[in-house]
Design a protein around this motif. Structure first.
Motif, PDB file in Angstrom:
ATOM      1  N   GLY A   5       0.806  -1.215   0.000  1.00 31.06           N
ATOM      2  CA  GLY A   5       0.000   0.000   0.000  1.00 31.06           C
ATOM      3  C   GLY A   5       0.838   1.264   0.000  1.00 31.06           C
ATOM      4  O   GLY A   5       0.461   2.264  -0.616  1.00 31.06           O
ATOM      5  N   THR A   6       1.981   1.229   0.695  1.00 31.37           N
ATOM      6  CA  THR A   6       2.838   2.413   0.743  1.00 31.37           C
ATOM      7  C   THR A   6       3.352   2.749  -0.655  1.00 31.37           C
ATOM      8  O   THR A   6       3.354   3.913  -1.066  1.00 31.37           O
ATOM      9  N   GLU A  48       1.947   1.873  -3.412  1.00 26.09           N
ATOM     10  CA  GLU A  48       0.782   2.300  -4.181  1.00 26.09           C
ATOM     11  C   GLU A  48       0.467   3.776  -3.913  1.00 26.09           C
ATOM     12  O   GLU A  48       0.176   4.540  -4.832  1.00 26.09           O
ATOM     13  N   ALA A  49       0.553   4.165  -2.623  1.00 28.04           N
ATOM     14  CA  ALA A  49       0.221   5.538  -2.260  1.00 28.04           C
ATOM     15  C   ALA A  49       1.166   6.519  -2.945  1.00 28.04           C
ATOM     16  O   ALA A  49       0.736   7.542  -3.478  1.00 28.04           O
ATOM     17  N   LEU A  50       2.468   6.188  -2.953  1.00 34.58           N
ATOM     18  CA  LEU A  50       3.418   7.111  -3.574  1.00 34.58           C
ATOM     19  C   LEU A  50       3.248   7.124  -5.091  1.00 34.58           C
ATOM     20  O   LEU A  50       3.377   8.164  -5.732  1.00 34.58           O
TER      21      LEU A  50
END
Lengths: 286, 267
Positions: free
Chosen positions: A187-188, A190-192
């Motif tokens: 997810g990290t 993906e977030a960036l």
């Protein structure tokens, strides 16, 4: 409770006839569990058979153990220098240590890049599999053998030791690093990505900061291994350093007192390394 | 009002059998707060991720600012698109080991060259902007704290700050309050509402909580099995619609919460 027997048997074994007398199993016997049990049994039998059929020749077991302990006593209780001074010994120790530092450093730098490309969440599956397969192949051959293989072209000595040990360090650290990278939450990344960050930005701003502690601890573990291997390489591949002195003492001079000194020196270094790694890790973590 | 985002017959198949979205069409006006509701696995998350291309839709058109985002092939154009779309997540998805400040500034990475961003150089204006946003979200005391020391509600506010510093046109929120307690949930939803009304940023939010969706949104889109089954005012959402979206009526939904014992006995 008005649950009839028919309903109960439906609950327990899916409608088949009820086996009320049989005890309820905690786990189902699976193939892998069976394999593990058989392996353990085979190992146990082999151990017993091995001890029963040892060929002791003329060596008396008790006597052998006693004399080993006597040697230990000479090494650890009566350490004494004979062929070189303490400062020379420390110098040789530094040579061994620097062999460990150099090979770990070379390994770490190259493995960092290989590890990034080998991590499945950062690279594509094909590249990752190729790199992982390749380093697994290298890792399968022990470090000492790699040193001897490189000794064919470089000659026995420090050059072969550096190349061979770096080679194995690269493959070991690549696996360790890539697994640390893979632990990062998908997810990290993906977030960036969603912010519009590029691949290198994600690597530098999210992946590396998140896995820094485990990178450092893996590198230190490898450094400890490499220090040990450097001692052995001094003897086995003539790479110099304290290992070579130890080899001379044990095989040439047969001077157990001096070996005791060397053993203590190595022990002190190993403990210092352990202490240092602990300190650094705590510092990085907080 | 101007249309900012438009889905035209968008479908997404993961493989031949699994269909996440089928023939989805709707449009979102500028400055609206739109809730997307539906059961788990209905395709809500997929829908949001199709907008900023974290997931590529199989067919159809997604028009954002008069351009079809599905046609973007170029990497730098893709980054430019993503800078205009902020996103927040159920699990916050912050870099836990870095400070709040650094995490917020990550929102600026899309505007930077690869090297400058990778090294983590930010201009003074960007830093000031970050501090201003953090202050407005009530996080000014946590600026230099590491993110793993924050509570869930604070982490989500950092997530919002990271999205806001992108200066986005639209904010996508994927289950933003699913892991939060009721009071933090209220803070987050109030913030989203405020962002929508004061900054004029369009907000699309996936929600599990029907009551929250009805209370906060200008419009509700109901999704079931990858299809849009309701698109309209929260006020005119009837029991029939809820039945269509969740496969059970309003009373049955309440029953699950109020009288779990009875449900257990039925099973």
């Amino acid at each position: 409770m008005a649950v009839d027997n028919q309903a109960r048997s439906t609950l327990i074994n899916g409608g088949g006839p009820s086996f009320q007398k049989e005890r309820i199993k905690l786990r189902l016997m699976s193939k892998s569990r069976l394999a593990i049990r058989l392996t353990m049994l085979a190992l146990a039998i082999l151990t017993v058979v091995g001890f029963l059929t040892f060929d002791y020749r003329d060596v008396h077991l008790l006597k052998g153990i006693m004399s080993t302990f006597a040697n230990f006593k000479t090494i650890f209780a009566q350490p004494q220098l004979a062929h070189f001074s303490l400062s020379e010994a420390i110098y040789q120790l530094l040579v061994t240590l620097s062999l460990g530092v150099l090979t770990t450093l070379i390994g770490a730098i190259i493995a960092l890049f290989l590890g990034i490309f080998a991590a499945e969440n950062l690279s594509n599956k094909k590249v990752s599999n190729v790199i992982k397969g390749f380093v697994a192949l290298i890792r399968a051959v022990p470090t000492v053998l790699w040193v001897l293989i490189f000794a064919v072209s470089a000659g026995l000595g420090s050059v072969a030791a550096v190349i061979g040990m770096s080679f194995h360090s690269i493959s070991y650290l690549t696996k360790a690093y890539s697994e640390s990278f893979e632990e990062l939450d998908a997810g990290t990344i993906e977030a960036l990505e969603g912010c519009g960050a590029s691949w290198w930005q994600i690597v530098c701003q999210a992946v590396l900061p998140s896995s820094l502690t485990s990178l450092i601890s893996w590198t230190f573990i490898r450094f400890e291994i490499n220090f040990g291997v450097s001692v052995a390489m001094g003897a086995a591949a003539g790479a110099g350093g304290i290992g070579y002195d130890m080899f001379m003492d044990s095989a040439f001079y047969y001077n157990l007192h001096e070996m005791g000194v060397i053993t203590y020196l190595i022990l002190v270094v190993a403990m210092l390394l352990e202490f240092m790694s602990l300190k650094i890790k705590n510092k990085v973590r907080s | 009002m101007k249309t900012l985002l438009q889905f035209k017959n968008v479908s997404k198949h993961y493989d031949k059998k699994t269909v996440a979205l089928s023939d989805v069409s709707f449009s979102v006006n500028e400055g609206e707060l739109v809730s997307i509701i539906g059961p788990s696995g209905a395709g809500k998350s997929t829908l949001l991720r199709c907008i900023n291309r974290l997931i590529d839709a199989t067919s159809g058109e997604i028009i954002f600012e008069d351009k079809d985002v599905l046609q973007i092939k170029n990497k730098s154009k893709m980054r430019a698109l993503r800078t205009k779309i902020g996103m927040i997540f159920q699990n916050y998805n912050l870099v836990e080991r870095l400070s709040v400040f650094e995490n917020v500034l990550h929102g600026r990475l899309g505007y930077k060259s690869a090297l400058v961003g990778a090294l983590g150089f930010y201009s003074e204006e960007e830093k000031q902007q970050a501090i201003k946003i953090l202050q407005s979200l009530g996080l000014d005391e946590q600026i230099y704290k590491r993110c793993d020391q924050l509570s869930g509600g604070q982490k989500q506010r950092v997530g919002i700050a990271r999205a806001l510093i992108q200066e986005p046109r639209v904010l996508l929120a994927d289950e933003p309050i699913a892991s939060l307690d009721p009071s933090s949930s209220k803070v987050i939803m109030d913030q989203l509402k405020k962002i929508c009304s004061t900054l004029g940023i369009t907000v699309l939010v996936n929600l599990h909580q029907l009551d929250v969706a009805l209370n906060y949104s200008d419009r509700v889109i109901g999704i079931s099995k990858g299809r849009v089954v309701y698109d309209g005012d929260p006020a005119s959402l009837t029991d029939d619609h809820i039945q269509q979206i969740y496969g059970s009526d309003r009373e049955a939904l309440n029953l699950v919460v109020r009288e779990p014992k009875e449900v257990a006995q039925k099973i």
